[in-house]
Scaffold this motif. Structure first.
Motif, mmCIF file in Angstrom:
data_model
loop_
_atom_site.group_PDB
_atom_site.id
_atom_site.type_symbol
_atom_site.label_atom_id
_atom_site.label_comp_id
_atom_site.label_asym_id
_atom_site.label_seq_id
_atom_site.Cartn_x
_atom_site.Cartn_y
_atom_site.Cartn_z
ATOM 1 N N ILE A 1 0.851 -1.196 0.000
ATOM 2 C CA ILE A 1 0.000 0.000 0.000
ATOM 3 C C ILE A 1 0.883 1.241 0.000
ATOM 4 N N LEU A 2 0.260 2.337 -0.455
ATOM 5 C CA LEU A 2 0.977 3.606 -0.558
ATOM 6 C C LEU A 2 0.333 4.613 0.389
ATOM 7 N N VAL A 3 1.165 5.326 1.138
ATOM 8 C CA VAL A 3 0.647 6.409 1.976
ATOM 9 C C VAL A 3 1.458 7.673 1.685
ATOM 10 N N ARG A 4 0.844 8.822 1.977
ATOM 11 C CA ARG A 4 1.602 10.061 1.805
ATOM 12 C C ARG A 4 1.396 10.938 3.040
ATOM 13 N N GLU A 5 2.421 11.722 3.324
ATOM 14 C CA GLU A 5 2.375 12.603 4.490
ATOM 15 C C GLU A 5 2.567 14.060 4.100
ATOM 16 N N PRO A 6 1.996 15.017 4.839
ATOM 17 C CA PRO A 6 0.990 14.743 5.864
ATOM 18 C C PRO A 6 -0.306 14.299 5.206
ATOM 19 N N GLY A 7 -1.023 13.364 5.860
ATOM 20 C CA GLY A 7 -2.294 12.880 5.343
ATOM 21 C C GLY A 7 -2.430 11.384 5.495
ATOM 22 N N GLN B 1 -1.418 9.392 13.827
ATOM 23 C CA GLN B 1 -2.700 8.809 13.415
ATOM 24 C C GLN B 1 -2.499 7.841 12.245
ATOM 25 N N LEU B 2 -1.703 8.256 11.274
ATOM 26 C CA LEU B 2 -1.438 7.412 10.097
ATOM 27 C C LEU B 2 -0.706 6.126 10.504
ATOM 28 N N THR B 3 0.234 6.259 11.412
ATOM 29 C CA THR B 3 1.019 5.093 11.834
ATOM 30 C C THR B 3 0.134 4.097 12.570
ATOM 31 N N TYR B 4 -0.673 4.633 13.491
ATOM 32 C CA TYR B 4 -1.546 3.784 14.317
ATOM 33 C C TYR B 4 -2.645 3.129 13.494
ATOM 34 N N GLU B 5 -3.244 3.937 12.622
ATOM 35 C CA GLU B 5 -4.449 3.475 11.927
ATOM 36 C C GLU B 5 -4.132 2.654 10.672
ATOM 37 N N VAL B 6 -3.037 2.973 9.997
ATOM 38 C CA VAL B 6 -2.788 2.356 8.685
ATOM 39 C C VAL B 6 -1.454 1.598 8.623
ATOM 40 N N ILE B 7 -0.367 2.256 8.980
ATOM 41 C CA ILE B 7 0.952 1.657 8.689
ATOM 42 C C ILE B 7 1.193 0.414 9.540
ATOM 43 N N LEU B 8 1.062 0.530 10.857
ATOM 44 C CA LEU B 8 1.377 -0.623 11.724
ATOM 45 C C LEU B 8 0.465 -1.823 11.458
ATOM 46 N N ALA C 1 5.922 4.882 1.739
ATOM 47 C CA ALA C 1 5.479 6.199 2.211
ATOM 48 C C ALA C 1 6.152 7.314 1.419
ATOM 49 N N ASP C 2 5.309 8.197 0.847
ATOM 50 C CA ASP C 2 5.783 9.412 0.192
ATOM 51 C C ASP C 2 5.927 10.443 1.313
ATOM 52 N N ARG C 3 7.087 10.467 1.922
ATOM 53 C CA ARG C 3 7.483 11.228 3.118
ATOM 54 C C ARG C 3 7.101 10.458 4.384
ATOM 55 N N TYR C 4 8.023 10.516 5.370
ATOM 56 C CA TYR C 4 7.731 10.038 6.726
ATOM 57 C C TYR C 4 8.539 10.924 7.672
ATOM 58 N N TYR C 5 9.033 10.380 8.784
ATOM 59 C CA TYR C 5 9.502 11.322 9.812
ATOM 60 C C TYR C 5 10.779 12.081 9.497
ATOM 61 N N ASP C 6 11.533 11.637 8.500
ATOM 62 C CA ASP C 6 12.716 12.432 8.145
ATOM 63 C C ASP C 6 12.309 13.792 7.579
#
Ligand code: ADP
Ligand code: TYD
Length: 212
Positions: free
Chosen positions: A41-47, A82-89, A100-105
């Motif tokens: 799956i693909l996620v993007r931040e923030p969002g 929220q993204l980490t808890y709800e989707v990534i983990l 992830a298109d951007r994360y904590y870096d």
């Protein structure tokens, strides 16, 4: 940050200044993963969640120009938790890869290097927001800010409107981060062609046995 990976899926993050070509590469990698039958799956931040997308609107598109730097850092990391808890983990636990298109870096580079907030504090804040998750690999698409700026001719968001000086500081911060977290970071030359960059990314993933 220490690796805490009890997860089965791989977590691959992409970083770089605005217009470096991240989204192009993320989409190409998604296609390659799907062709290889690797559930991804693909996620993007923030969002990336209903709450995180609302936060994104405040941060980037509501023309609230007076957001102070600390609020910016807290909202970015709030969106992340929220993204980490709800989707990534949950997906990693199910054995699904996450790109992830951007994360904590991004927080370390933009709010640390760009806005000059203390880096060690931001690292702790990131650990809290990410539940101590660490990416398996982070691709830094490195490009000169002048070149990236030429590519972003369409309407700019609040952070892009902050100008080239911010992008120069952010780029330098990314390069510092890549030395600090050497094992995790891979620097990719963003001036190369789209196809060559994609090939370099796949080659590195194969080398790390994250793609076959
Ligand atoms: P980002 O997600 O990092 O902001 P994008 O992937 O959206 O960047 O790319 C910004 C623009 O640059 C797009 O128009 C895209 O087609 C173009 N682009 C992306 N990679 C390259 C490249 N390697 N060479 C030339 N143009 C590129
Ligand atoms: P986005 O439209 O996703 O930009 P891009 O396509 O360049 O990734 O906008 C995200 C903006 O938010 C971008 O300017 C980087 C910034 N940002 C931060 O400042 N800190 C963060 O922690 C994150 C995730 C993004």
């Amino acid at each position: 940050m220490t690796q805490t990976s009890t997860s089965k899926g791989n977590f691959i993050t992409f970083e770089g200044i605005d217009g470096c070509g991240k989204s192009t590469q993320v989409n190409m990698l998604m296609n390659a993963m799907n062709l290889g039958n690797k559930k991804t799956i693909l996620v993007r931040e923030p969002g990336g969640t209903a709450i995180s997308e609302e936060i994104r609107e405040i941060l980037l598109h509501r023309h609230l120009t007076d957001i102070c730097d600390r609020t910016e850092a807290l909202l970015m990391t709030g969106s992340r938790s929220q993204l980490t808890y709800e989707v990534i983990l949950p997906n990693l636990k199910k054995g699904i890869n996450v790109i992830a298109d951007r994360y904590y870096d991004s927080t370390l580079a933009y709010q640390g290097g760009g806005r000059k907030i203390n880096l060690d504090w931001l690292i702790e804040l990131n650990q809290f927001a990410s539940y101590d998750l660490v990416p398996n690999v982070t691709f830094l698409i490195d490009i000169l800010p002048e070149e990236a700026s030429k590519r972003k001719s369409q309407e700019k968001d609040r952070i892009e409107r902050a100008g080239i000086d911010l992008q120069v500081r952010v780029r330098n911060a990314y390069l510092d981060l890549s030395s600090r977290f050497q094992g995790r970071f891979v620097i990719i030359d963003g001036h190369d062609t789209i196809e060559n960059i994609h090939g370099n990314i796949l080659a590195e993933l194969r080398r790390r046995e994250l793609f076959s």
